[in-house]
Each structure stands twice: as C-alpha cells, then as structure tokens.
Write a protein that holds these residues in place. Structure first.
Motif, PDB file in Angstrom:
ATOM      1  N   TYR A 197       0.733  -1.287  -0.081  1.00  0.00           N
ATOM      2  CA  TYR A 197      -0.053   0.236  -0.173  1.00  0.00           C
ATOM      3  C   TYR A 197       0.850   1.237  -0.112  1.00  0.00           C
ATOM      4  CZ  TYR A 197      -3.944  -3.123   0.507  1.00  0.00           C
ATOM      5  OH  TYR A 197      -4.569  -4.192   0.386  1.00  0.00           O
ATOM      6  N   PHE A 198       2.198   1.232   0.368  1.00  0.00           N
ATOM      7  CA  PHE A 198       2.972   2.263   0.310  1.00  0.00           C
ATOM      8  C   PHE A 198       3.530   2.431  -1.342  1.00  0.00           C
ATOM      9  CE2 PHE A 198       7.598   3.538  -0.098  1.00  0.00           C
ATOM     10  CZ  PHE A 198       7.682   4.681   0.516  1.00  0.00           C
ATOM     11  N   PHE A 199       3.615   1.615  -1.860  1.00  0.00           N
ATOM     12  CA  PHE A 199       3.662   1.797  -3.450  1.00  0.00           C
ATOM     13  C   PHE A 199       2.658   2.114  -4.018  1.00  0.00           C
ATOM     14  CE2 PHE A 199       7.096  -1.786  -2.439  1.00  0.00           C
ATOM     15  CZ  PHE A 199       8.391  -0.560  -2.448  1.00  0.00           C
ATOM     16  N   LEU A 200       1.245   1.771  -3.573  1.00  0.00           N
ATOM     17  CA  LEU A 200       0.071   2.037  -4.002  1.00  0.00           C
ATOM     18  C   LEU A 200      -0.298   3.468  -4.021  1.00  0.00           C
ATOM     19  CD1 LEU A 200      -2.717   1.509  -5.708  1.00  0.00           C
ATOM     20  CD2 LEU A 200      -3.667   0.714  -3.350  1.00  0.00           C
ATOM     21  N   GLU A 201       0.230   3.941  -2.755  1.00  0.00           N
ATOM     22  CA  GLU A 201       0.143   5.578  -2.364  1.00  0.00           C
ATOM     23  C   GLU A 201       0.958   6.175  -3.364  1.00  0.00           C
ATOM     24  OE1 GLU A 201       1.007   8.182   1.385  1.00  0.00           O
ATOM     25  OE2 GLU A 201       1.782   6.235   1.489  1.00  0.00           O
ATOM     26  N   ASN A 202       2.239   5.799  -3.706  1.00  0.00           N
ATOM     27  CA  ASN A 202       3.039   6.423  -4.868  1.00  0.00           C
ATOM     28  C   ASN A 202       2.503   6.530  -6.092  1.00  0.00           C
ATOM     29  OD1 ASN A 202       6.109   7.158  -3.843  1.00  0.00           O
ATOM     30  ND2 ASN A 202       5.270   5.654  -2.479  1.00  0.00           N
ATOM     31  N   LEU A 203       1.676   5.284  -6.373  1.00  0.00           N
ATOM     32  CA  LEU A 203       1.164   5.313  -7.583  1.00  0.00           C
ATOM     33  C   LEU A 203       0.055   6.155  -7.660  1.00  0.00           C
ATOM     34  CD1 LEU A 203       1.115   3.334 -10.268  1.00  0.00           C
ATOM     35  CD2 LEU A 203      -0.685   1.967  -9.222  1.00  0.00           C
ATOM     36  N   LEU A 253       8.018   2.075 -10.990  1.00  0.00           N
ATOM     37  CA  LEU A 253       7.291   1.857  -9.741  1.00  0.00           C
ATOM     38  C   LEU A 253       6.473   0.572  -9.881  1.00  0.00           C
ATOM     39  CD1 LEU A 253       6.493   3.028  -7.030  1.00  0.00           C
ATOM     40  CD2 LEU A 253       4.681   3.995  -7.898  1.00  0.00           C
ATOM     41  N   LEU A 254       5.934   0.496 -11.130  1.00  0.00           N
ATOM     42  CA  LEU A 254       5.111  -1.006 -11.194  1.00  0.00           C
ATOM     43  C   LEU A 254       6.045  -2.162 -11.258  1.00  0.00           C
ATOM     44  CD1 LEU A 254       2.744   0.207 -14.118  1.00  0.00           C
ATOM     45  CD2 LEU A 254       2.018  -0.404 -11.842  1.00  0.00           C
ATOM     46  N   ARG A 285      12.756   1.041   5.307  1.00  0.00           N
ATOM     47  CA  ARG A 285      14.073   1.656   4.562  1.00  0.00           C
ATOM     48  C   ARG A 285      14.018   1.233   3.151  1.00  0.00           C
ATOM     49  NH1 ARG A 285      19.599   0.731   4.193  1.00  0.00           N
ATOM     50  NH2 ARG A 285      20.775   2.533   4.030  1.00  0.00           N
ATOM     51  N   THR A 286      14.240  -0.134   2.956  1.00  0.00           N
ATOM     52  CA  THR A 286      14.243  -0.661   1.596  1.00  0.00           C
ATOM     53  C   THR A 286      13.078  -0.160   0.732  1.00  0.00           C
ATOM     54  OG1 THR A 286      15.188  -2.705   2.443  1.00  0.00           O
ATOM     55  CG2 THR A 286      14.368  -2.682   0.132  1.00  0.00           C
ATOM     56  N   CYS A 287      11.939  -0.085   1.324  1.00  0.00           N
ATOM     57  CA  CYS A 287      10.767   0.493   0.402  1.00  0.00           C
ATOM     58  C   CYS A 287      11.061   1.982   0.138  1.00  0.00           C
ATOM     59  CB  CYS A 287       9.575   0.428   1.185  1.00  0.00           C
ATOM     60  SG  CYS A 287       8.837  -1.394   1.276  1.00  0.00           S
ATOM     61  N   LEU A 288      11.379   2.909   0.917  1.00  0.00           N
ATOM     62  CA  LEU A 288      11.516   4.082   0.613  1.00  0.00           C
ATOM     63  C   LEU A 288      12.817   4.358  -0.269  1.00  0.00           C
ATOM     64  CD1 LEU A 288      10.892   6.919   1.910  1.00  0.00           C
ATOM     65  CD2 LEU A 288      12.651   6.886   3.337  1.00  0.00           C
ATOM     66  N   LEU A 289      13.732   3.554  -0.405  1.00  0.00           N
ATOM     67  CA  LEU A 289      15.007   3.496  -1.259  1.00  0.00           C
ATOM     68  C   LEU A 289      14.441   3.320  -2.770  1.00  0.00           C
ATOM     69  CD1 LEU A 289      17.982   2.008   0.594  1.00  0.00           C
ATOM     70  CD2 LEU A 289      17.667   4.191  -0.146  1.00  0.00           C
ATOM     71  N   LEU A 290      13.508   2.176  -2.803  1.00  0.00           N
ATOM     72  CA  LEU A 290      12.935   1.865  -4.091  1.00  0.00           C
ATOM     73  C   LEU A 290      12.019   2.876  -4.512  1.00  0.00           C
ATOM     74  CD1 LEU A 290      12.339  -2.003  -3.291  1.00  0.00           C
ATOM     75  CD2 LEU A 290      13.718  -1.141  -4.780  1.00  0.00           C
ATOM     76  N   ALA A 291      11.180   3.130  -3.898  1.00  0.00           N
ATOM     77  CA  ALA A 291      10.515   4.286  -4.344  1.00  0.00           C
ATOM     78  C   ALA A 291      11.370   5.659  -4.801  1.00  0.00           C
ATOM     79  CB  ALA A 291       9.427   5.114  -3.131  1.00  0.00           C
ATOM     80  N   VAL A 292      12.409   5.914  -3.686  1.00  0.00           N
ATOM     81  CA  VAL A 292      13.214   7.264  -4.344  1.00  0.00           C
ATOM     82  C   VAL A 292      13.951   6.901  -5.520  1.00  0.00           C
ATOM     83  CG1 VAL A 292      15.397   8.487  -3.738  1.00  0.00           C
ATOM     84  CG2 VAL A 292      13.600   8.037  -2.081  1.00  0.00           C
ATOM     85  N   ALA A 293      14.243   5.678  -5.769  1.00  0.00           N
ATOM     86  CA  ALA A 293      15.042   5.100  -6.819  1.00  0.00           C
ATOM     87  C   ALA A 293      14.080   5.183  -8.177  1.00  0.00           C
ATOM     88  CB  ALA A 293      15.558   3.857  -6.874  1.00  0.00           C
ATOM     89  N   SER A 294      12.930   4.950  -8.054  1.00  0.00           N
ATOM     90  CA  SER A 294      11.683   5.005  -9.030  1.00  0.00           C
ATOM     91  C   SER A 294      11.562   6.443  -9.594  1.00  0.00           C
ATOM     92  CB  SER A 294      10.498   4.408  -8.572  1.00  0.00           C
ATOM     93  OG  SER A 294      10.551   2.899  -8.228  1.00  0.00           O
TER      94      SER A 294
END
Length: 310
Positions: free
Chosen positions: A60-66, A114-115, A139-148
């Motif tokens: 849902y963190f990634f869904l929020e970014n989407l 992101l997908l 922390r990993t999720c945040l890094l992946l979102a920042v990388a996207s």
C-alpha cells in the motif's frame, strides 16, 4: 533566455483532439468526469493509506506512490486539453511546452519503474513470505520509491535538455493535446537524429526494462504456485492478491509499448494521440477503481473512512 534565443518560435499551438467545434464541447464533460474521478479516487487512496494503520504495508506504500503519480498525470496533460475543448486551440510558450514534456515523461517513466517495484513486492510476498518483512523493510521500500522517482526525473531531464537544443522555425502547430517529444521533433528544423536515437534506445529501455522484470516476477510466481501449492483453492489466493497490480500493468504498458518502442518514427500522429489519451486520462481514473474492487483491506478501510465522516 539562452534557450529561447536559439529558436524563432516563441510559442506553440496545441491543436487538441479534434477541430470539430461540436465534438470539442461534447468531449468536455466525459473528460472532465475522468479528471475528477482520477483526482478524487487517487486522493481517497492516498488519504486512506496514510490514515489507516492496517494499510501501512509495503504494497500500500507503493500504491500510495502510484496514486500520487496519477494525480499529477491528470493535472499535467488533461487540464490544458479541457481548456482546449472550451476555447479552441491552446497557445503554450516554448518554456511551458518543455515543462509539460518534462513532467509527462518524468511521471510516465517513474510509473514504469514503480510498477516493476510493485511486482518485486508481490514476488517476495508469494515466493518468500517468511522473509517478506525483512526483505521489504520500511527503509528498503523508501529507497525503492526514491530510486523510481529519481530514474524518472533523470530520464525526463535528458529529453528536456535535448529538445531545448533544437531549432524551431516557422511551423508551430502541434497535432496533439499536450507537448510530447515526437510531435515536437516533427516541427524541428534542425537535425533530430540524436533525439530520435535517445527516444528509441533510452526510452525503450525505460519501458521494456521494468516490463521484463514484471514478466519474470509473474513467471516465478506462477511456477512457484503450481509447484509448491497443492490445494486448488489455495492456488487462487496469490493470484487474487496480484490481480489488481496485473490489471494496472496491462492498462499502463499496452499503450506504452505501442507508443514508445521502435520504430518511433514510423507511427502515425493520430494513433499516438489516441494512445496517449489512454494513459494520461483513462488509466489514472481507472486505477482507484481497480484496487478497492480487488482488495478486501481497501474496501473495509474505505467503508470505515466513509462511515466515520457520515
């Protein structure tokens, strides 16, 4: 200023979807509704994920970014198109055109990456559930979102800078409802070979790279489910959790693969406009409908949010 001095054209005219006056007014209402659905639906998802503790998970963190991407998507392209429906051909300055091009490709390439990140999340959740919390730490999720977001920004900046170096002299009518790369390249009176190479090589990589990772993730999930899960009923559970993401991938990548994979130079402007319409107006409006329909957690959180306000 130096950028503007290089060109004799100081503004462009966006011709929009159609020249027929009656159709312009007819299109206004459905596209306004799509825009509002996107803004309200994605806004509701962002609010829910922030306010509901049960939704504080990687998916849902990634869904929020989407959802944030889809809110910006609708505002970058659709608002100018709606104004065009009401008032006819829309002038846009050279700087404004570059800004729109940059934002559109920034958001589009960020969503592609992101997908793929969301597919990785599903891959770990299904294939390695015991290590899921460790592998997908906050922390990993945040890094992946920042990388996207960073990948999208760098990719868009490359196109913005390269397009700003072109010379435009005379023709300034863009056969599109926003400033995209290919319609601008068609108007340039200096060489566009390097720009077209970047579009065919780098942009294709941004589209195909994440798409390949998504396909590999789902091939692994399918093989894992059929090899390790014996019960027919239990086999459906992983597919149900992935259904919403797969639908979003199909909606995003089907037009994306049509528009930004070679040969970019051989496609028709009319088809490009139709395809762009799909992922700038239609897909952002459908995403908030897909997840609540597919996910029990979102449905119950939505009921709770609405119930608290009623």
């Amino acid at each position: 200023l130096a950028m503007l001095n290089q060109t004799e054209v100081s503004e462009f005219i966006l011709l929009g979807l159609t020249d027929i006056q009656g159709l312009q007014h007819f299109f206004f209402i459905p596209f306004l509704l799509l825009c509002l659905t996107s803004l309200l639906g994605n806004g509701a998802i962002v609010t829910m994920v922030i306010s509901e503790p049960r939704l504080h998970t990687p998916m849902y963190f990634f869904l929020e970014n989407l959802s944030c991407l889809d809110i910006f998507y609708s505002t970058v392209t659709v608002q100018k198109m709606l104004t065009g429906f009401l008032f006819g051909h829309q002038p846009i300055s050279f700087g404004g055109c570059l800004a729109q091009l940059h934002c559109f490709h920034f958001l589009g390439s960020t969503e592609a990456v992101l997908l793929a990140t969301m597919a990785y999340d599903r891959y770990v959740a299904v294939g390695n559930p015991l290590r899921y919390a460790l592998v997908t730490s906050p922390r990993t999720c945040l890094l992946l979102a920042v990388a996207s977001w960073s990948t999208g920004f760098v990719h868009a900046m490359m196109h913005s800078v390269m397009t700003s170096q072109l010379r435009f002299c005379g023709r300034n009518h863009i056969h599109h409802f926003f400033c995209d790369i290919k319609p601008l390249l068609n108007l340039a009176c200096s060489s566009t070979s390097l720009n077209m190479t970047l579009l065919n090589v780098v942009t294709t990589s941004i589209v195909l790279g994440p798409f390949t990772l998504i396909v590999l993730s789902y091939l692994y999930i399918i093989s894992f489910v059929f090899q390790k899960v014996r019960s027919q009923e239990e086999r459906w559970t992983p597919f149900c959790t992935c259904a919403a993401h797969l639908t979003t991938v199909a909606l995003f990548y089907t037009p994306g693969l049509f528009n930004y994979t070679p040969p970019s130079s051989g496609s028709s402007p009319k088809r490009d406009v139709q395809v762009s319409l799909m992922y700038s107006a239609v897909t952002p409006a459908l995403n908030p409908l897909i997840y609540p329909l597919r996910n029990q957690e979102v449905r119950s959180a939505l009921k709770k949010t609405l119930g608290g306000k009623l």
